[in-house]
Motif scaffolding. Structure first.
Motif, short mmCIF file in Angstrom:
data_model
loop_
_atom_site.label_atom_id
_atom_site.label_comp_id
_atom_site.label_asym_id
_atom_site.label_seq_id
_atom_site.Cartn_x
_atom_site.Cartn_y
_atom_site.Cartn_z
N PRO A 85 0.83 -1.21 0.00
CA PRO A 85 0.00 0.00 0.00
C PRO A 85 0.87 1.26 0.00
N LEU A 86 0.31 2.34 -0.54
CA LEU A 86 1.05 3.60 -0.59
C LEU A 86 1.41 4.11 0.80
N THR A 87 0.51 3.88 1.77
CA THR A 87 0.81 4.34 3.13
C THR A 87 1.99 3.58 3.74
N LYS A 88 2.13 2.31 3.36
CA LYS A 88 3.27 1.53 3.85
C LYS A 88 4.58 2.09 3.30
N LEU A 89 4.58 2.42 2.01
CA LEU A 89 5.78 2.98 1.39
C LEU A 89 6.16 4.31 2.02
N LEU A 90 5.14 5.14 2.29
CA LEU A 90 5.41 6.44 2.91
C LEU A 90 5.91 6.26 4.34
N ALA A 91 5.31 5.33 5.07
CA ALA A 91 5.74 5.06 6.45
C ALA A 91 7.20 4.61 6.48
N LYS A 92 7.59 3.78 5.51
CA LYS A 92 8.98 3.32 5.43
C LYS A 92 9.91 4.50 5.19
N GLU A 93 9.47 5.43 4.34
CA GLU A 93 10.27 6.62 4.05
C GLU A 93 10.52 7.45 5.31
N TYR A 94 9.50 7.53 6.18
CA TYR A 94 9.62 8.31 7.41
C TYR A 94 10.03 7.46 8.62
N LYS A 95 10.37 6.18 8.35
CA LYS A 95 10.81 5.26 9.41
C LYS A 95 9.74 5.08 10.50
N ILE A 96 8.48 4.97 10.04
CA ILE A 96 7.36 4.71 10.95
C ILE A 96 7.01 3.23 10.86
N LYS A 97 6.82 2.60 11.99
CA LYS A 97 6.46 1.18 12.05
C LYS A 97 5.10 0.95 11.38
N THR A 98 4.97 -0.19 10.66
CA THR A 98 3.69 -0.53 10.03
C THR A 98 3.21 -1.89 10.51
N TRP A 99 1.90 -2.08 10.41
CA TRP A 99 1.26 -3.36 10.73
C TRP A 99 0.18 -3.58 9.69
#
Length: 278
Positions: A46-60
């Motif tokens: 998902p696009l939000t996962k890619l953005l979270a990775k860019e900002y080093k935010i944990k995803t689930w």
């Protein structure tokens, strides 16, 4: 302040980006699992996962939200934010954060509750719309309002462009509102049920344009020209306005209303590439 963000598609990604740029960074981004996409069915995050990775935010990325698993993922969050998550969130998870869960809805609630507020506002010919932040409860888009921001709809604006603008508006409004919400400076306002309207999910048949109506719209029938133009603008992404010509399905991709009626600007005959019209 500690919070989690629920969201998956482009609308959510834009909201998240504007929110983070405004200084409000979630502890966790919860989005759908990676899915096959495109003709080759390539597994795509998902696009939000890619953005979270860019900002080093944990995803689930749970296939299904379960309270116990959610409880294991988070610890002591103050609130949650939901923007186009595309899954039903169990009520015990909505109620989990100490300060509640904030929904981001692309309309001026209580008008246009439900799954298709942007399409519906374009079909209705409204001149303005906006975005609403509200506290989610057990009913759909029903909880008390925290903040709203209005915007004028452009005369030629279609769903795709308006969705992006409303997402940016929503993300910026979250960045402005969340610190005051966390500090207890905002008094939620109960929605006026007398003004409430609902929307539905549109099907392919809802986007059908009769060829006879199309001919009339192109021949100075202004009522039909305006109606069909609104349909093309509203359905440009999904399900797509269409008609039948010479036994073939034709997508209606872009149009405008002139003094002489509807003018088609872009169409696509089934099996062929999109075509710009003079």
């Amino acid at each position: 302040m500690r919070f989690v963000f629920f969201g998956t598609p482009e609308f959510a990604e834009i909201v998240l980006k504007k929110m983070v740029e405004g200084g409000c960074v979630p502890d966790l981004v919860i989005c759908n699992p990676d899915r096959p996409a495109g003709r080759k069915k390539t597994i795509t995050p998902p696009l939000t996962k890619l953005l979270a990775k860019e900002y080093k935010i944990k995803t689930w990325q749970p296939e299904k939200l379960v309270y116990k698993e959610f409880d294991d993922q988070v610890d002591g969050i103050d609130f949650a934010v939901v923007a186009a998550y595309a899954k039903i969130i169990p009520q015990n998870i909505v109620d989990f954060p100490k300060l509640g869960t904030i929904g981001v809805h692309p309309s001026l609630l209580p008008k246009y509750r439900g799954s298709s507020p942007i399409q519906s506002v374009l079909l209705s010919g409204e001149h303005e719309t906006g975005v609403t932040l509200y506290l989610m409860d057990e009913k759909l888009d029903h909880g008390p309002i925290l903040a709203q921001r209005k915007t004028i709809i452009g005369d030629h604006e279609d769903y795709s462009h308006l969705e992006k603008r409303l997402a940016e508006l929503g993300g910026a409004l979250l960045a402005e509102t969340l610190p005051d919400f966390y500090a207890g400076k905002i008094k939620p306002m109960v929605q006026d049920e007398d003004r409430a309207t609902s929307t539905k999910k549109f099907l392919t048949q809802d986007a059908f344009v009769d060829s006879r109506d199309l001919i009339e719209a192109e021949s100075e029938n202004m009522e039909k020209a305006i109606k069909i133009n609104r349909m093309i603008r509203a359905f440009v992404v999904e399900p797509g306005a269409w008609t039948m010509q010479d036994g073939k399905r034709v997508k209606l991709l872009a149009s405008e209303v002139t003094a002489s009626g509807l003018k088609l600007k872009k169409t696509q005959i089934e099996g062929e590439k999109p075509k710009l019209l003079n």
